[in-house]
Design a protein around this motif. Structure first.
Motif, PDB file in Angstrom:
ATOM      1  N   GLN A   1      -1.653  -1.271  -3.965  1.00 17.19           N
ATOM      2  CA  GLN A   1      -2.826  -0.420  -3.774  1.00 17.19           C
ATOM      3  C   GLN A   1      -2.353   0.986  -3.432  1.00 17.19           C
ATOM      4  O   GLN A   1      -1.443   1.165  -2.617  1.00 17.19           O
ATOM      5  CB  GLN A   1      -3.707  -0.956  -2.644  1.00 17.19           C
ATOM      6  CG  GLN A   1      -4.426  -2.257  -2.984  1.00 17.19           C
ATOM      7  CD  GLN A   1      -5.363  -2.706  -1.873  1.00 17.19           C
ATOM      8  OE1 GLN A   1      -5.101  -3.702  -1.215  1.00 17.19           O
ATOM      9  NE2 GLN A   1      -6.447  -1.965  -1.670  1.00 17.19           N
ATOM     10  N   VAL A   2      -2.975   1.958  -4.063  1.00 22.91           N
ATOM     11  CA  VAL A   2      -2.615   3.360  -3.853  1.00 22.91           C
ATOM     12  C   VAL A   2      -3.593   3.984  -2.852  1.00 22.91           C
ATOM     13  O   VAL A   2      -4.808   3.813  -2.964  1.00 22.91           O
ATOM     14  CB  VAL A   2      -2.655   4.138  -5.186  1.00 22.91           C
ATOM     15  CG1 VAL A   2      -2.358   5.626  -4.947  1.00 22.91           C
ATOM     16  CG2 VAL A   2      -1.660   3.539  -6.177  1.00 22.91           C
TER      17      VAL A   2
ATOM     18  N   TYR B   1      -4.670   3.937 -12.080  1.00 26.42           N
ATOM     19  CA  TYR B   1      -4.164   5.252 -11.643  1.00 26.42           C
ATOM     20  C   TYR B   1      -2.685   5.415 -12.020  1.00 26.42           C
ATOM     21  O   TYR B   1      -2.287   6.468 -12.536  1.00 26.42           O
ATOM     22  CB  TYR B   1      -4.332   5.382 -10.135  1.00 26.42           C
ATOM     23  CG  TYR B   1      -3.648   6.614  -9.562  1.00 26.42           C
ATOM     24  CD1 TYR B   1      -4.202   7.880  -9.706  1.00 26.42           C
ATOM     25  CD2 TYR B   1      -2.412   6.503  -8.927  1.00 26.42           C
ATOM     26  CE1 TYR B   1      -3.549   9.004  -9.239  1.00 26.42           C
ATOM     27  CE2 TYR B   1      -1.757   7.619  -8.440  1.00 26.42           C
ATOM     28  CZ  TYR B   1      -2.331   8.863  -8.602  1.00 26.42           C
ATOM     29  OH  TYR B   1      -1.693   9.975  -8.123  1.00 26.42           O
TER      30      TYR B   1
ATOM     31  N   ALA C   1      -7.857   2.204   0.675  1.00 25.83           N
ATOM     32  CA  ALA C   1      -7.089   2.456  -0.551  1.00 25.83           C
ATOM     33  C   ALA C   1      -7.861   2.055  -1.801  1.00 25.83           C
ATOM     34  O   ALA C   1      -8.867   1.347  -1.737  1.00 25.83           O
ATOM     35  CB  ALA C   1      -5.770   1.681  -0.474  1.00 25.83           C
ATOM     36  N   LEU C   2      -7.375   2.501  -2.941  1.00 24.30           N
ATOM     37  CA  LEU C   2      -7.912   2.041  -4.211  1.00 24.30           C
ATOM     38  C   LEU C   2      -7.706   0.538  -4.332  1.00 24.30           C
ATOM     39  O   LEU C   2      -6.745  -0.011  -3.787  1.00 24.30           O
ATOM     40  CB  LEU C   2      -7.212   2.749  -5.369  1.00 24.30           C
ATOM     41  CG  LEU C   2      -7.337   4.275  -5.471  1.00 24.30           C
ATOM     42  CD1 LEU C   2      -6.517   4.777  -6.655  1.00 24.30           C
ATOM     43  CD2 LEU C   2      -8.794   4.699  -5.601  1.00 24.30           C
TER      44      LEU C   2
ATOM     45  N   GLU D   1      -7.966  -0.600  -9.655  1.00 21.05           N
ATOM     46  CA  GLU D   1      -8.042   0.861  -9.720  1.00 21.05           C
ATOM     47  C   GLU D   1      -6.656   1.487  -9.588  1.00 21.05           C
ATOM     48  O   GLU D   1      -6.348   2.497 -10.238  1.00 21.05           O
ATOM     49  CB  GLU D   1      -8.953   1.380  -8.607  1.00 21.05           C
ATOM     50  CG  GLU D   1     -10.411   1.035  -8.780  1.00 21.05           C
ATOM     51  CD  GLU D   1     -11.226   1.353  -7.538  1.00 21.05           C
ATOM     52  OE1 GLU D   1     -12.443   1.618  -7.690  1.00 21.05           O
ATOM     53  OE2 GLU D   1     -10.666   1.332  -6.421  1.00 21.05           O
ATOM     54  N   SER D   2      -5.817   0.889  -8.744  1.00 20.19           N
ATOM     55  CA  SER D   2      -4.458   1.408  -8.536  1.00 20.19           C
ATOM     56  C   SER D   2      -3.625   1.269  -9.798  1.00 20.19           C
ATOM     57  O   SER D   2      -2.856   2.180 -10.153  1.00 20.19           O
ATOM     58  CB  SER D   2      -3.786   0.661  -7.376  1.00 20.19           C
ATOM     59  OG  SER D   2      -4.495   0.865  -6.169  1.00 20.19           O
ATOM     60  N   THR D   3      -3.784   0.137 -10.486  1.00 19.88           N
ATOM     61  CA  THR D   3      -3.067  -0.056 -11.752  1.00 19.88           C
ATOM     62  C   THR D   3      -3.484   0.997 -12.771  1.00 19.88           C
ATOM     63  O   THR D   3      -2.645   1.581 -13.471  1.00 19.88           O
ATOM     64  CB  THR D   3      -3.337  -1.464 -12.302  1.00 19.88           C
ATOM     65  OG1 THR D   3      -2.841  -2.437 -11.373  1.00 19.88           O
ATOM     66  CG2 THR D   3      -2.644  -1.665 -13.645  1.00 19.88           C
TER      67      THR D   3
ATOM     68  N   ILE E   1       0.877  -1.167   0.000  1.00 19.77           N
ATOM     69  CA  ILE E   1       0.000   0.000   0.000  1.00 19.77           C
ATOM     70  C   ILE E   1       0.915   1.218   0.000  1.00 19.77           C
ATOM     71  O   ILE E   1       1.771   1.368   0.885  1.00 19.77           O
ATOM     72  CB  ILE E   1      -0.923   0.025   1.230  1.00 19.77           C
ATOM     73  CG1 ILE E   1      -1.814  -1.215   1.240  1.00 19.77           C
ATOM     74  CG2 ILE E   1      -1.783   1.292   1.222  1.00 19.77           C
ATOM     75  CD1 ILE E   1      -2.725  -1.318   2.454  1.00 19.77           C
TER      76      ILE E   1
ATOM     77  N   GLU F   1      -0.308   8.101  -2.296  1.00 18.40           N
ATOM     78  CA  GLU F   1      -0.278   8.786  -3.591  1.00 18.40           C
ATOM     79  C   GLU F   1       0.924   9.724  -3.693  1.00 18.40           C
ATOM     80  O   GLU F   1       1.563   9.820  -4.753  1.00 18.40           O
ATOM     81  CB  GLU F   1      -1.571   9.575  -3.773  1.00 18.40           C
ATOM     82  CG  GLU F   1      -1.691  10.289  -5.102  1.00 18.40           C
ATOM     83  CD  GLU F   1      -3.003  11.025  -5.241  1.00 18.40           C
ATOM     84  OE1 GLU F   1      -3.337  11.432  -6.374  1.00 18.40           O
ATOM     85  OE2 GLU F   1      -3.717  11.211  -4.225  1.00 18.40           O
TER      86      GLU F   1
END
Length: 257
Positions: free
Chosen positions: A183-184, A251, A242-243, A247-249, A148, A151
């Protein structure tokens, strides 16, 4: 005066010990202590070990001992030895890309920003050691890895222009592997339960886990069941805020654009 001798003198004076007193406690003569501090005599491994204990320097002198083969501080080497045996690694990083996901250029820029600055003879071995650690990702039976990352760690401009683009691309390549997830944690999520800093949870067996956390100049492996349990709960809370991995990928891919 060499680095070992200079550090020995610095630590001895901080402890308010004379050369004679240090010599008595390390079974060495005052003259030998003086010659080591002046760089005229090479310290023995035994002396480095004993002086570390007497001066409470947490392995600093053993790291600087001329015969030492360590490529990184003793306290971090302890963590690396455990990391190699872990079955699952959960890591939260608010300030920088996790070491296992860093490109060589990013890692070199981070080490280069250390203060006090790392001497060239220390910086290169540490860089090589960091790259060597990453081999656990591609070994035959790798650990499960879940990161994690805040951002801000991804938006922070590190190194020369273009370096961050390469770093984002590297993360995207790593998360293609089934055992790696990132995860962001977006700024917009606001306050969360780990604002006091980074930590890593290493699951060694079905029943045994430890936590690793750093402070400036040192790090600690914690096996206390209560602390480990609280960190596991904290990590679970972070995951929910977190995203998602998908979703993190998306972003991270958007940052390249």
């Amino acid at each position: 005066m060499n680095q070992f001798g200079a550090e020995l003198r610095h630590l001895r004076e901080l402890s308010d010990l004379s050369q004679r007193e240090l010599g008595e406690r390390t079974k060495t003569s005052k003259q030998q202590v003086g010659s080591i501090e002046r760089g005229e005599r090479r310290a023995s491994k035994y002396f480095a070990e004993q002086a570390d204990k007497v001066l409470n320097s947490h392995g600093r002198l053993q790291d600087l001992w001329p015969g030492a083969r360590r490529t990184q501080p003793w306290w971090f080497q302890q963590y690396v030895d455990i990391e190699e045996k872990a079955q699952i690694i959960h890591e939260f990083q608010p300030q920088a890309v996790p070491g296992l996901l860093q490109t060589e250029g990013y890692a070199d820029a981070v080490l280069g920003a250390s203060f006090p600055p790392l001497p060239p003879q220390e910086r290169e071995p540490r860089l090589l050691a960091r790259m060597e650690r990453q081999k656990i990702i591609d070994r035959d039976e790798p650990p499960l890895l879940l990161f994690i990352v805040e951002e801000g760690a991804l938006l922070r401009s590190v190194g020369k222009p273009g370096l961050m683009r390469a770093q984002w691309s590297h993360i995207l390549k790593q998360v293609e592997k089934d055992h790696v997830q990132v995860q962001v944690m977006p700024y917009g999520r606001g306050a969360h339960g780990a604002l006091n800093g980074a930590f890593i949870i290493l699951k060694m067996t079905f029943l045994e886990s430890v936590v690793y956390a750093e402070v400036p100049g040192g790090g600690h492996v914690i096996a206390d069941h209560g602390i480990v349990a609280r960190c596991q709960e904290r990590f679970g809370s972070l995951r929910s805020m977190a995203l998602s991995p998908a979703e993190s990928t998306e972003y991270i891919a958007s940052l390249k654009e």
